[in-house]
Scaffold this active site. Structure first.
Site, PDB file in Angstrom:
ATOM      1  N   CYS A 143       6.758  24.181  10.471  1.00  0.00           N
ATOM      2  CA  CYS A 143       7.042  23.933  11.893  1.00  0.00           C
ATOM      3  C   CYS A 143       7.614  22.521  12.007  1.00  0.00           C
ATOM      4  O   CYS A 143       8.154  21.996  11.033  1.00  0.00           O
ATOM      5  CB  CYS A 143       5.792  24.143  12.752  1.00  0.00           C
ATOM      6  SG  CYS A 143       4.413  23.045  12.367  1.00  0.00           S
ATOM      7  N   ASN A 167       3.803  19.951  11.523  1.00  0.00           N
ATOM      8  CA  ASN A 167       2.783  20.400  10.562  1.00  0.00           C
ATOM      9  C   ASN A 167       1.368  20.010  11.004  1.00  0.00           C
ATOM     10  O   ASN A 167       0.500  19.729  10.187  1.00  0.00           O
ATOM     11  CB  ASN A 167       3.083  19.886   9.136  1.00  0.00           C
ATOM     12  CG  ASN A 167       2.259  20.529   8.029  1.00  0.00           C
ATOM     13  OD1 ASN A 167       1.998  19.908   7.000  1.00  0.00           O
ATOM     14  ND2 ASN A 167       1.826  21.758   8.200  1.00  0.00           N
ATOM     15  N   CYS A 206       0.220  21.728  14.251  1.00  0.00           N
ATOM     16  CA  CYS A 206      -0.198  22.809  15.164  1.00  0.00           C
ATOM     17  C   CYS A 206       0.113  24.197  14.596  1.00  0.00           C
ATOM     18  O   CYS A 206      -0.787  24.897  14.126  1.00  0.00           O
ATOM     19  CB  CYS A 206       0.465  22.658  16.536  1.00  0.00           C
ATOM     20  SG  CYS A 206       0.033  21.130  17.391  1.00  0.00           S
ATOM     21  N   ARG A 207       1.379  24.605  14.650  1.00  0.00           N
ATOM     22  CA  ARG A 207       1.717  25.996  14.315  1.00  0.00           C
ATOM     23  C   ARG A 207       1.617  26.316  12.830  1.00  0.00           C
ATOM     24  O   ARG A 207       1.008  27.335  12.452  1.00  0.00           O
ATOM     25  CB  ARG A 207       3.129  26.329  14.814  1.00  0.00           C
ATOM     26  CG  ARG A 207       3.220  26.379  16.322  1.00  0.00           C
ATOM     27  CD  ARG A 207       4.654  26.342  16.778  1.00  0.00           C
ATOM     28  NE  ARG A 207       5.277  25.059  16.477  1.00  0.00           N
ATOM     29  CZ  ARG A 207       6.563  24.779  16.652  1.00  0.00           C
ATOM     30  NH1 ARG A 207       7.371  25.718  17.118  1.00  0.00           N
ATOM     31  NH2 ARG A 207       7.030  23.591  16.365  1.00  0.00           N
ATOM     32  N   SER A 208       2.233  25.485  11.963  1.00  0.00           N
ATOM     33  CA  SER A 208       2.224  25.874  10.541  1.00  0.00           C
ATOM     34  C   SER A 208       0.850  25.743   9.881  1.00  0.00           C
ATOM     35  O   SER A 208       0.509  26.585   9.043  1.00  0.00           O
ATOM     36  CB  SER A 208       3.328  25.172   9.743  1.00  0.00           C
ATOM     37  OG  SER A 208       3.191  23.785   9.743  1.00  0.00           O
ATOM     38  N   ASP A 233       6.091  26.143  20.581  1.00  0.00           N
ATOM     39  CA  ASP A 233       5.412  24.876  20.304  1.00  0.00           C
ATOM     40  C   ASP A 233       4.321  24.642  21.356  1.00  0.00           C
ATOM     41  O   ASP A 233       4.637  24.525  22.539  1.00  0.00           O
ATOM     42  CB  ASP A 233       6.469  23.760  20.349  1.00  0.00           C
ATOM     43  CG  ASP A 233       5.895  22.418  19.966  1.00  0.00           C
ATOM     44  OD1 ASP A 233       4.666  22.298  19.857  1.00  0.00           O
ATOM     45  OD2 ASP A 233       6.700  21.490  19.792  1.00  0.00           O
TER      46      ASP A 233
END
Ligand code: 4NP
Length: 157
Positions: free
Chosen positions: A8, A11, A13-15, A124
């Protein structure tokens, strides 16, 4: 053995959420010895940091522990190691394409595109409220199943 990198922007939150959810699924399916997993960001702002506390709390509510993860930046050398490089959104994907060697033989694409979800991007959640983090988890849980099915099929070839 297959190697998977989730990417993301930051690195945090999402990934890392994808990393933790996918790792739990791989362990539940008894495939931990067959799949190597990491995550990275296209940006360097948060290198060395643990996941955002909101992402970690939302994941923990679903039994997924992100506490050992630390942010790093995606680098061109990742293409020499990972079979699947999964971008969370189109911006992450175009950043990755800009550092992808022309002879890369693996799969570089949007993580959600492997699933039958209508969404193609993981939004995001950084500047939004807690619901955004739960939505990330909902999407990532579905896409993780699809990715592991794909990997299992390739391992059986
Ligand atoms: P991620 O979320 O890409 O899912 O880790 C973000 C984290 C940090 C920032 C943006 C997005 N930031 O601008 O610092």
């Amino acid at each position: 053995m297959k190697r998977v990198l989730f990417v993301c922007l930051g690195n945090i939150c999402r990934s890392p959420t994808a990393h933790g959810v996918f790792r739990s699924l791989v362990e539940r399916r008894g495939m931990a010895h067959l799949v190597e997993i990491d995550s990275a960001g296209t940006a360097a702002y948060h290198v060395g940091n643990p996941p955002d506390h909101r992402a970690a709390a939302a994941a923990l509510k679903r039994g997924v522990d992100l506490s050992d993860l630390r942010a790093r930046q995606a680098v061109a050398a990742d293409f020499a190691h990972y079979d699947f490089i999964m971008a969370m959104d189109n911006e992450n994907l175009s950043e990755l394409k800009s550092i992808c060697p022309a002879d890369y033989k693996g799969h570089l694409g949007l993580f959600l595109a492997l699933s039958s979800l209508a969404e193609r991007e993981v939004p995001d959640p950084y500047y939004g409220g807690p619901a955004g983090f739960d939505h990330v988890l909902d999407l990532v849980e579905v896409a993780s199943e699809a990715l592991l099915d794909r990997i299992a099929a390739e391992l059986h070839k």
